[in-house]
Design an enzyme around this catalytic site. Structure first.
Site, PDB file in Angstrom:
ATOM      1  CE  LYS A 106       2.662  28.731-112.410  1.00 61.98           C
ATOM      2  NZ  LYS A 106       2.817  29.691-111.193  1.00 61.98           N
ATOM      3  CD  GLN A 139       3.722  29.645-107.972  1.00 66.40           C
ATOM      4  OE1 GLN A 139       4.531  29.596-108.580  1.00 66.40           O
ATOM      5  NE2 GLN A 139       2.674  29.717-107.753  1.00 66.40           N
ATOM      6  CG  ASP A 176       4.422  35.660-112.699  1.00 70.60           C
ATOM      7  OD1 ASP A 176       3.550  34.908-113.032  1.00 70.60           O
ATOM      8  OD2 ASP A 176       5.510  35.640-111.487  1.00 70.60           O
TER       9      ASP A 176
HETATM   10  N1  GUN Z   1       1.146  32.647-107.351  1.00 69.45           N
HETATM   11  C1  GUN Z   1      -0.173  32.185-107.234  1.00 69.45           C
HETATM   12  N2  GUN Z   1      -0.148  33.122-108.461  1.00 69.45           N
HETATM   13  C2  GUN Z   1       0.620  33.167-109.120  1.00 69.45           C
HETATM   14  C3  GUN Z   1       1.361  33.824-110.800  1.00 69.45           C
HETATM   15  O1  GUN Z   1      -0.043  33.293-111.553  1.00 69.45           O
HETATM   16  N3  GUN Z   1       2.501  33.645-110.289  1.00 69.45           N
HETATM   17  C4  GUN Z   1       3.057  33.344-109.436  1.00 69.45           C
HETATM   18  N4  GUN Z   1       4.619  33.541-109.848  1.00 69.45           N
HETATM   19  N5  GUN Z   1       3.302  33.168-108.367  1.00 69.45           N
HETATM   20  C5  GUN Z   1       1.976  32.962-108.255  1.00 69.45           C
END
Ligand code: GUN
Length: 301
Positions: free
Chosen positions: A57, A101, A124
């Protein structure tokens, strides 16, 4: 001999096309706000999958001109400390997006963390205000990245989804439920199924579009798939095979490929689109937070 390559939905190609458009939006945002869009990603504890996701990311954000910052905490951080940090980030005007996350350590409530993020910075799309707006058929808020990436590819590949039967396998708040809202908005007839569904194949065999997000490697085989279905495989399952870690989807690709119209591979399908959509949400937040008009490009065709 049928050319099965033509049946593959190339998530890398789609994510590049979307990213090219996001780069233009980044430049526009920068000229309007006199600063680049920005995202903060919070990583708690040591989870190798999460570390890889966060690294990707941050790298992709930098590649397209979005300022990104990773904040790491040990798993011993208290919930209060984390919530205070998020409060602080909510107040900082030059931060457009905040992502924590998941998963979190057991002693920290996911609900409390999601609720603490300013919905306008919730890139998100997990905050109840954003999920609520989506449920009401309003696409102007932040939309969860994985379902957003899926609907983008479906629209690009199939054009109109009007009247198609769409079955979703998996009822998570992150994928299954928001996916249903997006498909309904496109006038699909939808069903959500899950691990406790009886006679699952009755539902999947009706699906012109089958979205699978159940988290079980190669769960869906030929017996669950309608002829000429389009399959979106959201699964990312790590399995050790001959001492090597292999990434498997929730669909048994080789078993279904002869039957399907189109299918996303794993890897190289949904994964790259999820990150592209996170960048999209970040730049969208940078427009909306500063009261600039934002023209949606995911749903424009
Ligand atoms: N963990 C796995 N997928 C995601 C996601 O799309 N966003 C976040 N914040 N954590 C994750």
């Amino acid at each position: 001999m049928i050319n099965n390559d033509a049946k593959i939905i190339n998530g890398i190609k789609h994510s590049k096309n979307l990213t090219d458009k996001i780069k233009e939006l980044v430049l526009k945002s920068e000229s309007l706000n006199k600063r680049k869009p920005s995202i903060v990603v919070i990583l708690i504890g040591k989870n190798s999958a999460s570390e890889i996701y966060v690294k990707n990311k941050i790298k992709i954000a930098e590649n397209i001109g979005i300022i990104s910052k990773k904040i790491s905490y040990p798993s011993s951080i208290s919930e209060k400390e984390l919530l205070n940090k998020i409060k602080d980030l909510n107040k900082q005007n030059d931060i457009d997006g905040i992502l924590v996350q998941l998963p979190l350590p057991m002693h920290i409530s996911e609900d409390n963390v999601i609720l603490s993020i300013d919905p306008k910075k919730d890139v998100d799309g997990f905050h109840p205000i954003n999920l609520g707006n989506l449920f009401l058929g309003n696409n102007n808020g932040m939309i969860p990245c994985t379902p957003l990436g899926c609907i983008y590819m479906l629209k690009k590949e199939l054009g109109s989804l009007n009247g198609l039967n769409a079955t979703i396998v998996g009822r998570s708040n992150i994928v299954g439920k928001p996916m249903q809202s997006l498909l309904l908005k496109e006038n699909c007839t939808t069903a959500i199924t899950h691990s406790k569904s009886r006679n699952l194949s009755e539902f999947t065999l009706k699906a012109d579009i089958l979205i699978v997000a159940i988290g079980i490697a190669e769960f869906i085989d030929n017996n669950y798939v309608k002829d000429e279905a389009t399959i979106i495989d959201v699964g990312i399952n790590r399995k050790k095979i001959n001492d090597k870690i292999k990434i498997l989807g929730d669909v048994n690709f080789n078993d279904v490929i002869n039957k399907v119209n189109l299918i996303t591979p794993v890897p190289g399908g949904v994964g790259p689109m999820t990150i592209a959509c996170l960048m999209y949400n970040t730049v969208k937040a940078s427009f909306l937070r500063n009261n600039h008009e934002f023209k949606e490009i995911i749903f424009d065709e």
